[in-house]
Each structure stands twice: as C-alpha cells, then as structure tokens.
Design a protein around this motif. Sequence first.
Motif, mmCIF file in Angstrom:
data_model
loop_
_atom_site.group_PDB
_atom_site.id
_atom_site.type_symbol
_atom_site.label_atom_id
_atom_site.label_comp_id
_atom_site.label_asym_id
_atom_site.label_seq_id
_atom_site.Cartn_x
_atom_site.Cartn_y
_atom_site.Cartn_z
ATOM 1 N N THR A 11 0.817 -1.216 0.000
ATOM 2 C CA THR A 11 0.000 0.000 0.000
ATOM 3 C C THR A 11 0.851 1.267 0.000
ATOM 4 O OG1 THR A 11 -0.121 0.098 2.421
ATOM 5 C CG2 THR A 11 -1.787 -1.226 1.274
ATOM 6 N N TRP A 12 2.150 1.102 0.165
ATOM 7 C CA TRP A 12 3.037 2.257 0.205
ATOM 8 C C TRP A 12 3.553 2.603 -1.192
ATOM 9 C CZ3 TRP A 12 6.602 0.284 4.739
ATOM 10 C CH2 TRP A 12 5.837 0.239 5.915
ATOM 11 N N PRO A 13 3.992 3.844 -1.410
ATOM 12 C CA PRO A 13 4.655 4.196 -2.677
ATOM 13 C C PRO A 13 5.942 3.389 -2.833
ATOM 14 C CG PRO A 13 3.987 6.158 -1.462
ATOM 15 C CD PRO A 13 3.798 4.997 -0.536
ATOM 16 N N VAL A 14 6.420 3.267 -4.074
ATOM 17 C CA VAL A 14 7.613 2.462 -4.348
ATOM 18 C C VAL A 14 8.809 2.945 -3.539
ATOM 19 C CG1 VAL A 14 9.244 1.763 -6.124
ATOM 20 C CG2 VAL A 14 6.804 1.892 -6.660
ATOM 21 N N ALA A 15 9.013 4.261 -3.491
ATOM 22 C CA ALA A 15 10.153 4.802 -2.747
ATOM 23 C C ALA A 15 10.075 4.449 -1.269
ATOM 24 C CB ALA A 15 10.215 6.316 -2.922
ATOM 25 N N ALA A 16 8.871 4.524 -0.705
ATOM 26 C CA ALA A 16 8.699 4.204 0.713
ATOM 27 C C ALA A 16 8.948 2.726 0.965
ATOM 28 C CB ALA A 16 7.295 4.590 1.164
ATOM 29 N N ARG A 17 8.514 1.883 0.033
ATOM 30 C CA ARG A 17 8.749 0.443 0.187
ATOM 31 C C ARG A 17 10.236 0.126 0.148
ATOM 32 N NH1 ARG A 17 5.000 -2.369 -4.187
ATOM 33 N NH2 ARG A 17 4.803 -0.262 -4.998
#
Length: 201
Positions: free
Chosen positions: A122-128
Amino acid sequence: MDLEANAMTDDNKGPSAWHAAFDSLIEAAQQPAWRTTPPRFVVKHGRISPWWSPVLWLARRPSAWSAWRNVVVSSDLLDQPPNRYLLAHELGHIAHRHHARYMATTVWVVGLGILLATLGPTWPVAARATGLILFLCGVGHMIGLCSLRSEYEADCFAAKLIGTPATVEGVAQHARKVDGKLQRSAQLRIEALAKRRPKAA
C-alpha cells in the motif's frame, strides 16, 4: 587458574575424559538450577547432528555448540584432550539462556517481516524500498550486537570457571581455527576480557 587448566595431558583423551571435564565444570559453576537438571553432554557422530539441533547439521569441521540444555561435541574432538574453554563457553550460553534470546529475536524479525510484507504494497515504491533497506540494516545490526554480546557473556562465564588467561587463550585459538586469523569480533572479546575485573566474593 593458569593456562594448563585449558589443555590436559595426552593421557586424558577420549569420551570419559571429556565427560569428566564437563562434569567438573558443571560442579564448579554452582548453578542452582543445574543441581536437579544439569546440562547434558551429547556427542555428534559424523555429519549427523541431533534432530533437535539443526545449527551444524552439515558442519564439516570438528565443532561444539550448545542447544537449550545440551552441549553437543563432534566425535572427532574426543580424540584430543578435553578443551575446557570450549565446554565452559558453551555452558555459559546455557547459563545465560541465550537460546531463548535468539528465539525471541527470530520471532521479532519474522513478525516485522510479515508486517512489512502486509503493509508494504500500500506504500509508494520509494517508501517500500526505503523501508526494506532500513529493515535489513536494522536486522543485521541487531543480530550482530546480540551475537557479540552473547559470546562475550559466555566468555565471562568461562572466565569464572577456568580463569581469564585460559579464556583469552581459548578465544584466540578457536578464532584462528575457523579461518586462520583473529576476527574483529574475537579481538573485541579479548580486549573486553582483559579489562574485566572479577567481582568481589
């Protein structure tokens, strides 16, 4: 106790000599819980490790380790005089209940991994990516500190039984047998042992 306590004569070899050394260390430890249920001395024959201790199932070199209330020793080591440092060090892991600590660490890592896998999509790619990197770095750092601390605590326990000089020599000898040189972790343990002051009786 001097270094001779860590290396018996060639006349004291074989299973009976190792058992005698093991029993004498348990008696010297004076652990109340061990009076009724003392640690067991278990021999690993060949490459077959006890099913309840898979840590070194495929270990090719002679080795010794502890698993819960057991000290497991490769049968190849029994042809040598008993290594009192090795036995005392492994008894230290049992006395400090390090296996429970390792189990708790494993549960924490697995739980955090499941949480990351569940919420990650559910997180943005950068956050993941950032979360994964921080997770891996944190786990590696935590495991490293936990392992070093546990090894040092086991060394301190051994020092109480066989003396600090014999323990320092045991740490150095064991480290060099692994890869022919003294690893940084072993150096840190030796330095800490050299600074350690025995507690007043």
